[in-house]
Design a protein around this motif. Sequence first.
Motif, short mmCIF file in Angstrom:
data_model
loop_
_atom_site.label_atom_id
_atom_site.label_comp_id
_atom_site.label_asym_id
_atom_site.label_seq_id
_atom_site.Cartn_x
_atom_site.Cartn_y
_atom_site.Cartn_z
N ARG A 187 0.86 -1.16 0.00
CA ARG A 187 0.00 0.00 0.00
C ARG A 187 0.91 1.23 0.00
O ARG A 187 1.66 1.43 0.94
CB ARG A 187 -0.84 -0.04 1.27
N PRO A 188 0.85 2.04 -1.05
CA PRO A 188 1.71 3.23 -1.07
C PRO A 188 1.39 4.10 0.14
O PRO A 188 0.23 4.21 0.55
CB PRO A 188 1.31 3.95 -2.37
N ASP A 189 2.40 4.68 0.74
CA ASP A 189 2.20 5.48 1.94
C ASP A 189 1.69 6.87 1.55
O ASP A 189 2.40 7.69 1.00
CB ASP A 189 3.53 5.60 2.68
N ALA A 190 0.43 7.12 1.88
CA ALA A 190 -0.19 8.39 1.47
C ALA A 190 0.48 9.56 2.16
O ALA A 190 0.51 10.66 1.63
CB ALA A 190 -1.66 8.38 1.80
N ARG A 191 1.01 9.31 3.36
CA ARG A 191 1.66 10.44 4.02
C ARG A 191 2.94 10.82 3.29
O ARG A 191 3.25 11.98 3.08
CB ARG A 191 1.97 10.10 5.47
N ALA A 192 3.70 9.80 2.87
CA ALA A 192 4.92 10.09 2.12
C ALA A 192 4.55 10.79 0.82
O ALA A 192 5.19 11.75 0.40
CB ALA A 192 5.67 8.79 1.84
N ARG A 240 3.68 13.59 10.12
CA ARG A 240 3.73 12.47 9.20
C ARG A 240 5.16 12.13 8.85
O ARG A 240 5.55 10.97 8.80
CB ARG A 240 2.94 12.78 7.93
N ALA A 241 5.98 13.18 8.63
CA ALA A 241 7.38 12.92 8.34
C ALA A 241 8.04 12.22 9.53
O ALA A 241 8.81 11.28 9.37
CB ALA A 241 8.10 14.23 8.02
N LEU A 260 7.02 8.63 9.73
CA LEU A 260 7.70 7.76 8.76
C LEU A 260 8.97 7.19 9.38
O LEU A 260 9.40 6.11 9.05
CB LEU A 260 8.05 8.55 7.50
N GLU A 286 -9.71 2.67 4.13
CA GLU A 286 -8.61 3.12 3.28
C GLU A 286 -8.03 4.44 3.81
O GLU A 286 -6.81 4.61 3.89
CB GLU A 286 -9.15 3.32 1.85
N LEU A 338 -5.97 3.86 6.85
CA LEU A 338 -4.69 3.24 6.52
C LEU A 338 -3.72 4.26 5.94
O LEU A 338 -2.54 4.26 6.27
CB LEU A 338 -4.90 2.09 5.53
N THR A 339 -4.22 5.11 5.05
CA THR A 339 -3.31 6.08 4.44
C THR A 339 -2.87 7.13 5.46
O THR A 339 -1.81 7.72 5.31
CB THR A 339 -3.94 6.77 3.21
N GLN A 340 -3.68 7.36 6.50
CA GLN A 340 -3.26 8.27 7.56
C GLN A 340 -2.30 7.56 8.52
O GLN A 340 -1.80 8.17 9.46
CB GLN A 340 -4.47 8.80 8.34
N ARG A 341 -2.10 6.25 8.31
CA ARG A 341 -1.21 5.46 9.17
C ARG A 341 -1.56 5.59 10.65
O ARG A 341 -0.69 5.88 11.48
CB ARG A 341 0.26 5.86 8.94
#
Lengths: 332, 332
Positions: free
Chosen positions: A45-50, B49-50, B53, B108, B111-114
Amino acid sequence: MTIKDVAARAGVSVGTVSRVLSGSPATSAAARERVRSAVTELGYRPDARARALRSARSNAVGLLLSDVRNPFFAEVAHGAEQAALAASYVTLLANANEDTTQQDTYLEAFLTQRVDGIIVAPQGEGSGNLRALEQARTPLVFVDRTVEDFDVPSVTADNAQGVDLAVAHLAAHGHTRIGYIGGPPSVSTGRARHDAFLAAVASHGLDEDPALIAVGDFRSASGSTAAATLLAGRRPPTAMLAADSLMAVGALGEVRRRGLRIGTDLALVSFDDIEWFKELDPPLTVVAHDARALGESAMRLLLDVIEGRPAESVVQPMRLVVRESSTGRPAD
Amino acid sequence: MTIKDVAARAGVSVGTVSRVLSGSPATSAAARERVRSAVTELGYRPDARARALRSARSNAVGLLLSDVRNPFFAEVAHGAEQAALAASYVTLLANANEDTTQQDTYLEAFLTQRVDGIIVAPQGEGSGNLRALEQARTPLVFVDRTVEDFDVPSVTADNAQGVDLAVAHLAAHGHTRIGYIGGPPSVSTGRARHDAFLAAVASHGLDEDPALIAVGDFRSASGSTAAATLLAGRRPPTAMLAADSLMAVGALGEVRRRGLRIGTDLALVSFDDIEWFKELDPPLTVVAHDARALGESAMRLLLDVIEGRPAESVVQPMRLVVRESSTGRPAD
């Protein structure tokens, strides 16, 4: 799991994976097929935050509710969220619980999640993070409530009109002593409705007794306490106006405990048209605004701000829905 | 705005800014003061977010509600959110609106917000993103509802016990024809309560007429339709049991439109103890579970999973709160 794992599984370079995932045409059909299989097999799953660090948008917006347990705000949330989905934005909700500290915590959370914009039904006089948001030029819209000295577009209801409709209606039914169960002065709707109540009582020539005013916090227990104070007075009111639905339900409990009957012993009008109010016996007269439309308008306004279109504040009219709680007989 | 802008404003190196922001002791008091002033003046905000990561945790969890307008789930959300704040986690809420497509959209988004973990009150048979979540080993907890064949810890209520309490109570008051307004079979609580109703009707020797069963979708309009179907039958029920509060309020509207009176003409029992139910006339008998405790338990369970502690599913008992809607006289 990273793009490197996908490349290894697919047997292609990281650059190829990147090109396939970004939809670049500079890839072969075979490479696309192998990358897509690897993505599926690995559950990558591509990291949306990145991604969002590189691109401008997250396509997520935040909506900070005053109180998730207040049916009015639940309906606002539903309207806002549906309007966002129609424009391909997701809405993350958070609950301030009528508390400025909690409001600050969640505004911070929205900012760190880098949402594209935020809708707030604000409490307080403009606490730290609300001011920080305004200064950071984060797209921001107020819904239902505003904060003084904030230059933020808003969607609100015409509180003065709503209060005047209710007071005029009760005056027309012969009430001269109307008790007011108000919201907190730290919230704009609390202040606006309180001021409008004083003005309406004066303009309709009713009793301006300060003992007829009790202040709550928009939550149910405070409505109960306020009703107890009003009804225990030396000259209790013959009608009450509650500034939101939760305080009205609290007041109903207190009225019941005192053995009084709404509609005949005491008139009651509440702000906010909650579905349950129609099912009460007697059904409750309300000052209604369309909470769902309020949420939808606020979201459209936020998307205007985010996407750089002109954004104009909106004031929605209120209307009075007369039912038996204020007439003592069926209104239909 | 980046850390470079802060360094330029403070007149120090990027490394110094980084050390000050991360709380490293290897900085001078003067440098700390200059960096902090620059951060304040510029309104700089480190990008979480950075940071996330690089570090493992976002300290944000997601809670996907079935329906934000259902007071039961609003109370679950409040409980979960307070338990999360007590452990220094923020809770991002989203609304599936009893819709599996919308559920997928928000899973979704989480997930993208991790987010560090997700609590779901699931709909459907285990749609794509729910399965993807399980496979991705994202910390996941189910609340109120479960999905078959998912190995996910859950906090649920003892539906079979709750239904049996209600049916036994109505049987004890002489009812043999109980109408059932059920939830959708695509939701675990819909299935469990339906099966429990059939079992309870059989075990108490009541009328097993299939015409006494109507299926809704846990939303208010469907309760209205279901009540209309049941009451229009050749031999209408003398009592009804609604599988959630929104369908009960819909049923109340239909009963009122037909000129019937709850408590005397028709008994009504609902699942979920909503504050308004006490204020109805007559007050409504309910099968209650503690929604707030359900939310709190689910959040504590999720934090156990996130932080690697053993996680055991919990089944909460239900209880019957008898009020006049099922007895025809004050229960107290």
